[in-house]
Design a protein around this motif. Structure first.
Motif, short mmCIF file in Angstrom:
data_model
loop_
_atom_site.label_atom_id
_atom_site.label_comp_id
_atom_site.label_asym_id
_atom_site.label_seq_id
_atom_site.Cartn_x
_atom_site.Cartn_y
_atom_site.Cartn_z
N PHE A 297 28.77 -12.99 58.00
CA PHE A 297 30.00 -13.79 58.01
C PHE A 297 29.68 -15.27 58.23
CE2 PHE A 297 31.47 -9.53 58.70
CZ PHE A 297 32.72 -9.48 58.09
N HIS A 298 28.74 -15.55 59.12
CA HIS A 298 28.34 -16.94 59.36
C HIS A 298 27.72 -17.56 58.11
CE1 HIS A 298 29.43 -17.07 63.51
NE2 HIS A 298 28.55 -16.17 63.89
N LEU A 299 27.17 -16.72 57.23
CA LEU A 299 26.56 -17.20 55.99
C LEU A 299 27.56 -17.19 54.83
CD1 LEU A 299 23.16 -15.29 56.26
CD2 LEU A 299 23.56 -17.72 56.72
N GLY A 300 28.80 -16.83 55.12
CA GLY A 300 29.81 -16.75 54.07
C GLY A 300 29.68 -15.53 53.20
N PHE B 115 38.45 -4.04 59.92
CA PHE B 115 37.49 -4.61 60.88
C PHE B 115 36.88 -5.89 60.30
CE2 PHE B 115 33.58 -5.29 63.11
CZ PHE B 115 33.79 -4.80 64.39
N SER B 116 36.48 -5.85 59.03
CA SER B 116 35.87 -7.01 58.39
C SER B 116 36.84 -8.18 58.35
CB SER B 116 35.43 -6.64 56.96
OG SER B 116 34.46 -5.61 56.98
N GLN B 117 38.08 -7.93 58.02
CA GLN B 117 39.08 -9.00 57.98
C GLN B 117 39.30 -9.61 59.36
OE1 GLN B 117 42.35 -6.82 56.23
NE2 GLN B 117 41.74 -7.36 54.14
N ALA B 118 39.37 -8.75 60.39
CA ALA B 118 39.58 -9.25 61.75
C ALA B 118 38.39 -10.05 62.24
CB ALA B 118 39.86 -8.08 62.69
N LEU B 119 37.17 -9.59 61.91
CA LEU B 119 35.98 -10.31 62.33
C LEU B 119 35.88 -11.65 61.61
CD1 LEU B 119 33.39 -10.46 63.95
CD2 LEU B 119 32.26 -9.06 62.20
#
Length: 297
Positions: free
Chosen positions: A179-182, A232-236
């Motif tokens: 996520f930090h890497l987009g 979960f992915s959307q919330a993170l």
């Protein structure tokens, strides 16, 4: 209390040791020097249980030891290590309890929601029959060895733990990197269940078991609100202010990780029925609430 802890240097173990620092702790570790630097010098450290012939004098045993299940690709050798790093030390603890004249009054031993295997979108609890997969085989034997220590002198509590969410480690540290890497997003169709628990609630649940002598048996250590991998992915992504639009195809994970990919492409929606019935209250019942605590900015 006089407490024996295995797995104290791990992500969960470090938080547990900190929460029990007012007690006398004996911590089993393969590297006493490294672990004492991490956990502090105020505890007793031993490198093995092999020199012990009983556990007289201990009030409580907490067993968290085990090779990380997602550390390496599941070769036959790694599967053997995953199994026996859990089974052997649990069997030894049970034998020591059985050989004690004044055994610990409580034995708390870890397990995992992998016990249930893949149940699709079905909600499962402690009474749900499992699917006979590798993760079930690991957990079933693990739990059985611990339960053998149950007697009129020692109560046994087994924690089937979900994905533990907290700062500075655990599964979330690895999960958030894309996520930090987009590059974050759901895995496969994203419908597989993700049963999670905030680290604070897991530690709180262990203390609940310690303090309540009527509590024993199998407990799901998961939030009352499991979610899909997609949710979960959307919330993170929202929690770390990053997009969550890219999908990791199942076939790619199968190539990268082999059989171990099942842990990411399959799942369970697990409910903590027995913990709730026993009167335990979760501080972080909703995923967004838990992630906001971990990522306050």
């Amino acid at each position: 209390m006089n407490i024996l802890i295995t797995g104290g240097s791990g992500f969960i173990g470090q938080a547990l040791v900190a929460s029990l620092k007012s007690h006398h702790l004996t911590i089993v570790t393969r590297n006493k020097r490294k672990t004492s630097k991490r956990l502090g010098n105020g505890h007793e450290y031993i490198d093995s249980l092999q020199g012990l012939t009983h556990l007289n004098g201990f009030d409580l045993v907490i067993n968290l030891a085990g090779e990380p299940i997602i550390a390496k690709r599941w070769s036959d050798k790694q599967k053997h290590e995953i199994c026996h790093s859990r089974w052997d030390i649990t069997a030894k603890i049970t034998a020591l309890i059985q050989d004690s004249k004044t055994p610990p009054s409580c034995f708390i031993s870890a397990s995992a929601v992998g016990f249930y295997g893949d149940h699709g979108d079905e909600m499962v609890d402690e009474h749900t029959p499992p699917k006979n997969e590798f993760s079930h085989q690991v957990c079933s034997t693990w739990e059985g060895l611990a339960i053998q220590a149950q007697s009129d002198k020692t109560r046994v509590c087994v924690l089937r733990t979900g994905i533990v969410l907290g700062q500075h480690g655990g599964a979330l540290k690895k999960m958030v990197m894309p996520f930090h890497l987009g590059l974050g997003g759901p895995i496969g169709n994203g419908e597989q269940g993700m049963s999670w628990i905030h680290l604070d609630d897991l530690i709180k649940l262990i203390h609940f078991m310690i303090k309540n002598p009527a509590v024993h048996g199998i407990f799901n250590a998961t939030s009352p609100n499991p979610v899909s991998n997609k949710a979960f992915s959307q919330a993170l992504g929202q929690a770390v202010n990053r997009p969550a639009n890219l999908t990791m195809p199942t076939w790619a994970l199968n190539i990268l990780f082999g059989e171990m990919a099942q842990l990411m492409t399959q799942g369970q929606y697990v409910l903590p029925k027995r913990a709730l019935e026993a009167g335990f209250n979760f501080k972080y019942g909703q995923l967004e609430q838990a992630l906001k605590d971990i990522y306050p900015d």
